[in-house]
Scaffold this active site. Structure first.
Site, mmCIF file in Angstrom:
data_model
loop_
_atom_site.group_PDB
_atom_site.id
_atom_site.type_symbol
_atom_site.label_atom_id
_atom_site.label_comp_id
_atom_site.label_asym_id
_atom_site.label_seq_id
_atom_site.Cartn_x
_atom_site.Cartn_y
_atom_site.Cartn_z
ATOM 1 N N ASP A 156 9.638 -25.924 15.363
ATOM 2 C CA ASP A 156 8.479 -25.976 14.474
ATOM 3 C C ASP A 156 7.903 -27.375 14.559
ATOM 4 O OD1 ASP A 156 8.700 -27.748 11.835
ATOM 5 O OD2 ASP A 156 10.697 -27.027 12.303
ATOM 6 N N HIS A 202 -7.467 -22.760 18.415
ATOM 7 C CA HIS A 202 -7.203 -22.998 19.844
ATOM 8 C C HIS A 202 -5.801 -23.585 20.039
ATOM 9 C CE1 HIS A 202 -7.338 -24.648 23.880
ATOM 10 N NE2 HIS A 202 -6.956 -25.797 23.339
ATOM 11 N N ASP A 228 12.184 -24.496 4.983
ATOM 12 C CA ASP A 228 13.042 -25.676 5.094
ATOM 13 C C ASP A 228 13.643 -25.939 3.723
ATOM 14 O OD1 ASP A 228 11.000 -26.696 3.653
ATOM 15 O OD2 ASP A 228 10.335 -28.141 5.136
ATOM 16 N N CYS A 284 -8.122 -18.066 24.214
ATOM 17 C CA CYS A 284 -8.354 -17.906 22.772
ATOM 18 C C CYS A 284 -9.822 -17.605 22.475
ATOM 19 C CB CYS A 284 -7.885 -19.147 22.005
ATOM 20 S SG CYS A 284 -9.079 -20.484 21.942
ATOM 21 N N CYS A 308 -7.705 -21.288 28.926
ATOM 22 C CA CYS A 308 -7.230 -20.732 27.652
ATOM 23 C C CYS A 308 -7.895 -19.388 27.346
ATOM 24 C CB CYS A 308 -7.519 -21.733 26.536
ATOM 25 S SG CYS A 308 -7.015 -21.144 24.910
HETATM 26 ZN ZN LIG Z 1 -8.633 -22.029 23.499
#
Ligand SMILES: [Zn+2]
Length: 401
Positions: free
Chosen positions: A292, A361, A90, A332, A330
């Site tokens: 972002d 996560h 930026d 992850c 999820c």
């Molecule tokens: Zn997760």
């Protein structure tokens, strides 16, 4: 530089590929913040391992510490932080002006950590902005040319122009005057960027420059800004600023709708500072290619997790004995191994591992969401997919911290 791959038949959503000096970025994409050269609590290889293709470095904070000279001496930001993929920086304008406007979260200003001072704006002039550093209280200056020089030293793939991000609470007159100054600064940025490109031609400054459309929540100012910017140069991409902190969501979506015709259709659009799941979906439906936001990592440090059924704060006492992962949908590594009860325990005990696991996560959650958005666009099912996803996400009310 940007290739549109597929288009959603029912919305402005599209998938594409950004071709940058350090590699490709598949869009729509979320870009995690590496504010001071690190995605907080995560190693660059964790971030790359998850599948992220670009991070955002913060010109203002890196200008103050460790300083662009040191980063350049150590090979530029990519090499300094051991991140081999594209980097966007930026311009520093947002942080500089945030100190004066006083509406932005402490984290963005660089405050809120033990021993840190508070910065302040001393003067906003045509030349640039004089301010007091939050690090050592010294007076510093940043203008369009400074910002371009710092970003050239950092060596980012995409640089942004130095502008004023006008908050909503200022008057229309202020916003109009500020937008005009931003365009004068834009011309100076463009000139300086070209000069740096030519000076650096031997070594090559393979950096592209994105302008930023401002104009607050005023439709006509936004349209005028978009038109003025288009008339100035054949840009490789355009950023949309000023729709992040404190912007009511319907107003933000409305501004995106208004600008969709005013921006060049085939150039990537980068919506700055916006990245909650619902905004990513709504933004992608409106043709935004890049986002972002500080949210995934900031929330990860305070105990709040994104889940497919809404947000939860793992500090809540109801998770004390909960053997479930943060989000059973999820994929992850945190959710594969750890329970809510364990992560809650880490937060309550102030173990740094808790912040790491939760940030990982959240950052994975957003990455997976963007992957699904791209697949849905490519399959022509973005509309039905979005509806289903958002229904599930709002199923559960937000947990109180
Ligand atoms: Zn997760």
């Amino acid at each position: 530089m940007f290739t549109v791959r597929t288009r959603c038949p029912f919305s402005l959503g599209r998938t594409g590929t950004l071709h940058l000096p350090h590699g490709l970025v598949r869009t729509p994409a979320f870009v995690p913040l590496a504010t001071r050269g690190a995605v907080r609590t995560l190693e660059p290889r964790d971030v790359a391992g998850l599948g992220y293709e670009m991070v955002l470095g913060n010109t203002f904070h890196l200008f103050l510490a460790p300083g662009p000279e040191l980063v350049a001496k150590l090979g530029g930001l990519h090499r300094f932080m051991r991140w081999e993929r594209p980097v966007i920086t930026d311009s520093g304008g947002f942080q500089v002006f945030s100190m004066g406007h006083g509406t932005v979260a402490d984290e963005i200003k660089g405050r809120g950590r033990p021993g840190e001072r508070t910065g302040s704006v001393l003067a906003i002039e045509e030349e640039g902005v004089r301010f007091r550093s939050y690090i050592d209280g010294r007076e510093r200056f940043m203008g369009p040319e400074t910002s371009m020089a710092v970003q050239a030293a950092l060596g980012s793939d995409i640089a942004l122009v130095f502008d004023e991000c006008t908050p909503l609470h200022v008057t229309r007159e202020y916003t109009a005057r500020s937008t005009e100054r931003t365009h004068r600064w834009l011309e100076r940025c463009l000139r300086e960027h070209r000069r740096l490109e030519s000076v650096e031609a031997g070594a090559g400054l393979p950096q592209t420059l994105f302008p930023i459309v401002q104009g607050g929540a005023h439709a006509e100012l936004r349209r005028a800004a978009a038109s003025a910017i288009r008339g100035m140069n054949d840009w490789d991409g355009i950023a949309i600023g000023g729709l992040s902190v404190g912007e009511p969501k319907p107003a933000m979506y409305e501004m995106l709708d208004i600008m969709s015709d005013a921006l060049p259709a085939e150039k990537p659009r980068y919506l700055m500072g916006v990245g909650f799941p619902e905004d990513l979906i709504e933004g992608a439906r409106r043709g935004v290619d890049l986002f972002d936001c500080v949210a995934p990592t900031r929330m990860g440090r305070t105990g709040t997790a994104f889940t497919s059924e809404g947000r939860l704060n793992v500090r809540n006492v109801k998770f004390r004995t909960d053997p479930a992962p943060l989000d059973s949908r999820c994929g992850c590594s945190t959710c594969a191994r750890f329970t809510r009860a364990y992560i809650r325990h880490l937060f309550i005990s102030e173990e740094a591992l808790g912040m790491h696991l939760l940030s990982l996560h959240n950052v994975h959650f957003i990455l997976a969401l963007m992957r699904d958005v791209r697949s849905a666009i490519a399959e022509g099912s973005l509309e039905t997919w979005s509806e289903r996803w958002l229904d599930r996400y709002h199923l559960r009310p937000l947990s109180t911290p």
